[in-house]
Design an enzyme around this catalytic site. Structure first.
Site, mmCIF file in Angstrom:
data_model
loop_
_atom_site.group_PDB
_atom_site.id
_atom_site.type_symbol
_atom_site.label_atom_id
_atom_site.label_comp_id
_atom_site.label_asym_id
_atom_site.label_seq_id
_atom_site.Cartn_x
_atom_site.Cartn_y
_atom_site.Cartn_z
ATOM 1 N N SER A 21 0.826 -1.207 0.000
ATOM 2 C CA SER A 21 0.000 0.000 0.000
ATOM 3 C C SER A 21 0.864 1.263 0.000
ATOM 4 O O SER A 21 1.930 1.308 0.606
ATOM 5 C CB SER A 21 -0.877 -0.005 1.247
ATOM 6 N N LEU A 73 -1.511 10.410 3.602
ATOM 7 C CA LEU A 73 -2.700 9.634 3.259
ATOM 8 C C LEU A 73 -3.626 10.318 2.259
ATOM 9 O O LEU A 73 -4.840 10.152 2.329
ATOM 10 C CB LEU A 73 -3.502 9.269 4.520
ATOM 11 N N CYS A 130 0.521 4.690 10.094
ATOM 12 C CA CYS A 130 1.036 5.805 9.288
ATOM 13 C C CYS A 130 1.584 6.880 10.225
ATOM 14 O O CYS A 130 0.851 7.381 11.081
ATOM 15 C CB CYS A 130 -0.056 6.396 8.403
ATOM 16 N N LYS A 165 -1.671 -3.680 10.030
ATOM 17 C CA LYS A 165 -0.317 -3.235 9.649
ATOM 18 C C LYS A 165 0.303 -2.447 10.787
ATOM 19 O O LYS A 165 -0.159 -1.358 11.139
ATOM 20 C CB LYS A 165 -0.390 -2.377 8.385
ATOM 21 N N VAL A 191 6.940 -4.130 8.293
ATOM 22 C CA VAL A 191 6.785 -2.918 9.054
ATOM 23 C C VAL A 191 6.339 -1.776 8.148
ATOM 24 O O VAL A 191 6.665 -1.757 6.963
ATOM 25 C CB VAL A 191 8.123 -2.493 9.725
ATOM 26 N N GLY A 243 9.541 -4.153 4.117
ATOM 27 C CA GLY A 243 10.552 -3.223 4.609
ATOM 28 C C GLY A 243 11.819 -3.414 3.806
ATOM 29 O O GLY A 243 12.674 -4.225 4.163
ATOM 30 N N GLY A 244 11.918 -2.721 2.681
ATOM 31 C CA GLY A 244 13.157 -2.729 1.906
ATOM 32 C C GLY A 244 13.337 -3.916 0.986
ATOM 33 O O GLY A 244 14.443 -4.142 0.490
ATOM 34 N N GLY A 265 7.367 -2.416 -1.704
ATOM 35 C CA GLY A 265 6.856 -1.051 -1.740
ATOM 36 C C GLY A 265 7.789 -0.093 -2.438
ATOM 37 O O GLY A 265 7.672 0.170 -3.640
HETATM 38 C C1 SIN Z 1 1.368 8.473 3.854
HETATM 39 O O1 SIN Z 1 0.367 8.561 3.126
HETATM 40 O O2 SIN Z 1 1.787 9.452 4.479
HETATM 41 C C2 SIN Z 1 2.092 7.168 3.986
HETATM 42 C C3 SIN Z 1 1.222 6.061 4.384
HETATM 43 C C4 SIN Z 1 1.736 5.256 5.541
HETATM 44 O O3 SIN Z 1 2.865 5.440 5.988
HETATM 45 O O4 SIN Z 1 1.001 4.398 6.020
#
Ligand code: SIN
Length: 307
Positions: A21, A73, A130, A165, A191, A243-244, A265
């Protein structure tokens, strides 16, 4: 059956590599670059009750070995998602998960309630991690009681599996992983990003408009692996590791550390097809290592404490 065939919370996956995501938009935007049907699955960007504009720019900074983001977000809101994105997404033969964000428990419940009325989703990923908003998000995954409250409330209305998450910005991951499990989570994913600061010393200002942001990418992989290992030992529900991850061997490392599936990601920023490439490389790794099924690898790390 393919060596990569996997399952997560009862959902059959073509392979255990999902697009994460926040780095894969609503999936559809990548259709010209990637055969979405070949993905193990995809997690759409965080959806909130109402549309969100996100944070002031700059929102992204390329750091050493990774990236700091503070998108905040930004999203079209759950109703527009249902109207404009979900009908096309539902036709793609892959597991689509909706990432859900809220400022309050009632927000999370409302987003899931709206999605429950629709076909085309495999499950939900609750974004309680987030770091880029003033309320909600990360505040839920720093407190076991708050976390349990939101997970329980969502699980009461969700008929689909709920993946929680988690944030890495905690002293101990185990109590949070257990709180999510006891509250009804079908799986946990970890993570999310590490709270970080990039500084422009010449102008004495943060590089990110909102000040702090979240660090992701290869720089965080060793810490993510440690947290996945610890979380997987603390719970009996599946763990989705991220994570990476940028190569098939990275994915293999997370599986060995205890992840049942993984997400890719930040790597999509330099290679939009990286979730598919990672799956192909993972298949090659299995062949080279003469491993018949990816499932055999999960949680097989030979750590001294387990021997
Ligand atoms: C964001 O939209 O700022 C990032 C989303 C997240 O870290 O879950």
């Amino acid at each position: 059956m393919s060596r990569l065939a996997s399952s997560l919370c009862g959902i059959e996956l073509r392979n255990p590599v999902l697009a994460a995501s926040g780095t894969f938009a609503y999936g559809l935007e990548f259709a010209g670059l990637v055969d979405l049907a070949e993905l193990g699955g995809l997690v759409v960007k965080g959806l909130s009750r109402e549309p969100m504009d996100g944070n002031p720019p700059p929102r992204i900074w390329e750091a050493e070995g990774g990236m700091i983001n503070s998108i905040g977000l930004q999203n079209i809101g759950v109703r527009a998602f249902v109207r404009d994105k979900l009908p096309a997404l539902a036709k793609i033969p892959t597991a689509v998960f909706a990432n859900v964000f809220g400022y309050s428990t009632a927000d999370y419940v409302e987003v899931v309630r709206v999605l429950e009325g629709e076909a085309g989703l495999a499950g939900y990923e609750l974004n309680v991690s987030c770091p880029n908003t003033q309320h909600g998000g990360i505040f839920f995954s720093n407190d076991t009681a708050l976390l349990a409250e939101v997970v329980e409330a969502v699980c009461r209305v969700a008929r689909r599996p709920v993946i929680v998450k988690l944030s890495p910005n905690v002293a101990r991951i185990e109590p949070l992983a257990r709180a999510a499990e006891q509250a009804g989570a079908a799986a946990i994913s970890l993570v999310n990003t590490f709270v970080a600061l990039a500084v422009d010393a010449r102008h004495r200002r943060p590089r990110i408009g909102a000040g702090f942001g979240g660090l992701s990418g290869p720089a965080i992989k060793p810490i993510a692996l440690r947290l996945v290992y610890e979380a997987a030992r603390a719970v009996s529900i599946p763990v989705v590791g991220l994570g990476g991850i940028a190569t098939g061997e990275d994915a293999a490392e997370f599986l060995v550390a205890g992840a049942t599936a993984v997400q890719v990601g930040t790597a999509t920023f330099w290679d939009p097809s990286s979730p598919l490439r990672v799956a192909r490389e993972l298949e090659r790794f299995l062949k080279e290592e003469k491993i018949a099924s990816v499932r055999e690898m999960v949680g097989t790390l030979r750590m001294k404490e387990n021997e």
